[in-house]
Design a protein around this motif. Structure first.
Motif, PDB file in Angstrom:
ATOM      1  N   LEU A 178       0.832  -1.205   0.000  1.00  0.00           N
ATOM      2  CA  LEU A 178       0.000   0.000   0.000  1.00  0.00           C
ATOM      3  C   LEU A 178       0.866   1.254   0.000  1.00  0.00           C
ATOM      4  N   LYS A 179       1.939   1.212   0.766  1.00  0.00           N
ATOM      5  CA  LYS A 179       2.848   2.353   0.814  1.00  0.00           C
ATOM      6  C   LYS A 179       3.486   2.596  -0.553  1.00  0.00           C
ATOM      7  N   GLU A 180       3.857   1.518  -1.238  1.00  0.00           N
ATOM      8  CA  GLU A 180       4.448   1.645  -2.575  1.00  0.00           C
ATOM      9  C   GLU A 180       3.458   2.256  -3.568  1.00  0.00           C
ATOM     10  N   ARG A 181       2.168   2.023  -3.324  1.00  0.00           N
ATOM     11  CA  ARG A 181       1.136   2.590  -4.204  1.00  0.00           C
ATOM     12  C   ARG A 181       0.804   4.042  -3.864  1.00  0.00           C
ATOM     13  N   GLY A 182       1.370   4.538  -2.760  1.00  0.00           N
ATOM     14  CA  GLY A 182       1.165   5.939  -2.424  1.00  0.00           C
ATOM     15  C   GLY A 182       0.447   6.211  -1.123  1.00  0.00           C
ATOM     16  N   TYR A 183       0.126   5.157  -0.342  1.00  0.00           N
ATOM     17  CA  TYR A 183      -0.544   5.397   0.939  1.00  0.00           C
ATOM     18  C   TYR A 183       0.490   5.893   1.958  1.00  0.00           C
ATOM     19  N   PRO A 184       0.265   7.069   2.561  1.00  0.00           N
ATOM     20  CA  PRO A 184       1.270   7.653   3.456  1.00  0.00           C
ATOM     21  C   PRO A 184       1.243   7.035   4.847  1.00  0.00           C
ATOM     22  N   ILE A 185       1.872   5.894   5.006  1.00  0.00           N
ATOM     23  CA  ILE A 185       1.952   5.245   6.311  1.00  0.00           C
ATOM     24  C   ILE A 185       3.394   5.302   6.792  1.00  0.00           C
ATOM     25  N   LYS A 186       3.566   5.652   8.046  1.00  0.00           N
ATOM     26  CA  LYS A 186       4.904   5.791   8.630  1.00  0.00           C
ATOM     27  C   LYS A 186       5.104   4.667   9.650  1.00  0.00           C
ATOM     28  N   PHE A 187       6.058   3.801   9.393  1.00  0.00           N
ATOM     29  CA  PHE A 187       6.265   2.652  10.262  1.00  0.00           C
ATOM     30  C   PHE A 187       7.132   3.014  11.461  1.00  0.00           C
ATOM     31  N   ALA A 188       6.756   2.490  12.619  1.00  0.00           N
ATOM     32  CA  ALA A 188       7.549   2.650  13.832  1.00  0.00           C
ATOM     33  C   ALA A 188       8.669   1.618  13.856  1.00  0.00           C
ATOM     34  N   GLN A 189       9.588   1.786  14.782  1.00  0.00           N
ATOM     35  CA  GLN A 189      10.662   0.826  14.991  1.00  0.00           C
ATOM     36  C   GLN A 189      10.612   0.333  16.431  1.00  0.00           C
ATOM     37  N   GLU A 193      16.631  -4.333  20.412  1.00  0.00           N
ATOM     38  CA  GLU A 193      17.887  -4.142  19.685  1.00  0.00           C
ATOM     39  C   GLU A 193      17.757  -4.428  18.198  1.00  0.00           C
ATOM     40  N   ASP A 194      16.950  -5.438  17.828  1.00  0.00           N
ATOM     41  CA  ASP A 194      16.848  -5.803  16.409  1.00  0.00           C
ATOM     42  C   ASP A 194      15.854  -4.938  15.648  1.00  0.00           C
ATOM     43  N   GLY A 195      15.137  -4.034  16.327  1.00  0.00           N
ATOM     44  CA  GLY A 195      14.264  -3.073  15.658  1.00  0.00           C
ATOM     45  C   GLY A 195      13.155  -3.730  14.853  1.00  0.00           C
ATOM     46  N   GLY A 196      12.731  -3.057  13.781  1.00  0.00           N
ATOM     47  CA  GLY A 196      11.685  -3.578  12.909  1.00  0.00           C
ATOM     48  C   GLY A 196      10.315  -3.076  13.294  1.00  0.00           C
ATOM     49  N   VAL A 197       9.377  -3.198  12.349  1.00  0.00           N
ATOM     50  CA  VAL A 197       8.020  -2.710  12.559  1.00  0.00           C
ATOM     51  C   VAL A 197       7.174  -3.672  13.385  1.00  0.00           C
ATOM     52  N   VAL A 198       7.615  -4.944  13.478  1.00  0.00           N
ATOM     53  CA  VAL A 198       6.877  -5.932  14.280  1.00  0.00           C
ATOM     54  C   VAL A 198       7.231  -5.717  15.752  1.00  0.00           C
ATOM     55  N   MET A 199       6.222  -5.407  16.536  1.00  0.00           N
ATOM     56  CA  MET A 199       6.398  -4.965  17.915  1.00  0.00           C
ATOM     57  C   MET A 199       6.250  -6.113  18.912  1.00  0.00           C
TER      58      MET A 199
END
Length: 379
Positions: A178-189, A193-199
């Motif tokens: 969806l983001k690649e298609r233009g939906y403005p979503i901002k992912f958290a980190q 230590e290993d970060g990522g959007v999966v919380m």
């Protein structure tokens, strides 16, 4: 003329004379029947809200008790709901807080919590209702619903995290598309230590994101825990409740409480409702869905990922070999299918569960080829 209405008019006149401006109050209803703590507990929450928030007019729907607040009387919770819907549709109230209310399929609620680690607010998407029958589709919609509520609360670029539950990795892939298609979503980190959007659970407690996405049943469990962990569980004392029902084409601001919610949560839910009215929730939602429809989000959601399970039922496992390398980022719903996919290419693999979630274990010599095959399968 109603005494409350007369008092409101006189107050508005006083505001105009004092400040030279007209300030219209947000009118929020709250149904008073059905609480496990009794009608008086909900009325106490309504009166607390009226005392604390001078830009809100609180009205009761159901039983009046000894309150001086204006009341639209009803004898049952079902009667309250019918009256509430009528008042909303006639624009006699701007929003309403209630409990035990059934939303149509496609609508689910975004909760607002205060997290214990740092006292920060977080939106939990979602906590009641059903956004879609399919789990992954529902969680993608939950992310959108959370974004809408955050923007209505004045958060211009809300950060979105996905709780590490079944389907999280698939949801991440769809949201990236969806983001690649233009939906403005901002992912958290993640704060880990290993970060990522999966919380992880740590991120929920510390509010590492503005919007935490999960399935509704998990969200419902979490909001109950975080609302009542200081009271032993039978009285929800913290937070803003289970939030507004959000869905495409849904045009009422109806906020949900639990029947275990106490007066402090009821008061906060009224404030939450008023905040959303002032933030023009309906217009924010309309604009968001228009944008999503322009980029074809329904086509994307309707494309079911073709899991290779049917083709791989009879795949023979290769000869075992030592497996020392782990590949993470595989959704638990796809784990066994991905193992069989590697088997079908002659790569011995085992499924497992690491501290961050599901993993596939392969030998060092097979790692590069296995990662390539898995990445291709998940595109």
């Amino acid at each position: 003329m109603d005494r409350n209405l007369m008092a409101d008019i006189l107050e508005q006149v006083a505001d105009f004379l004092e400040k030279g401006e007209y300030r219209k109050k947000v009118r929020v209803g709250i149904t008073t029947l059905g609480s496990e703590h009794g009608t008086e507990e909900i009325i106490r929450g309504a009166e607390l809200a009226q005392k604390l928030y001078d830009d809100v007019e609180v009205v009761l729907i159901g039983a009046k008790g000894n309150s001086s607040l204006h009341c639209y009387e009803a004898e049952t919770l079902e009667g309250c709901h019918c009256l509430m819907e009528e008042l909303l549709d006639k624009h006699e109230i701007d929003a309403c807080v209630t409990m035990h209310y059934n939303f149509p399929l496609g609508v689910s609620t975004v909760g607002r919590l205060i997290t214990p680690a740092k006292g920060k607010e977080i939106l939990l998407a979602t906590t009641t209702g059903t956004a879609a029958a399919d789990r992954v589709e529902a969680m993608v919609k939950n992310a959108v619903y959370g974004n809408i509520v955050a923007k209505a609360l004045g958060i211009k670029e809300p950060t979105v995290g996905i709780l590490n539950v079944d389907g999280a990795r698939q949801v991440e892939r769809v949201l990236n598309q969806l983001k690649e298609r233009g939906y403005p979503i901002k992912f958290a980190q993640s704060l880990r230590e290993d970060g990522g959007v999966v919380m992880r659970g740590n991120d929920l407690l510390a509010a590492s994101c503005d919007v935490m996405v999960t399935d509704t049943l998990t969200g419902n469990l979490l909001v109950k825990i975080l609302s009542a962990f200081t009271t032993g569980g039978d009285y929800e004392s913290i937070g803003f409740g289970y939030g507004p029902g959000i869905g495409e084409g849904y045009d009422r601001i109806i906020m949900i409480l639990s029947r275990a919610s106490g007066a402090p949560v009821a008061a906060n839910a009224i404030k939450f409702a008023a905040d959303l009215v002032k933030g023009n929730l309906k217009e924010v939602a309309r604009a968001e869905f228009e944008m999503l429809n322009r980029i074809g989000w329904k086509d994307l959601l309707s494309k079911k990922e073709k899991a290779p399970a049917a083709e791989l039922q009879e795949v023979k496992m290769p000869d075992p070999k030592p497996v020392a390398e782990e590949i993470s980022g595989i959704d638990v719903l796809e784990l066994e299918d991905m193992v069989k996919l590697l088997w079908s290419h002659g790569i011995y693999a085992e499924s497992g569960m690491g501290c961050t979630g599901p993993v596939i274990r392969v030998s060092e010599e097979d790692l590069e080829e296995a990662m390539k095959l898995l990445q291709e399968a998940m595109q």
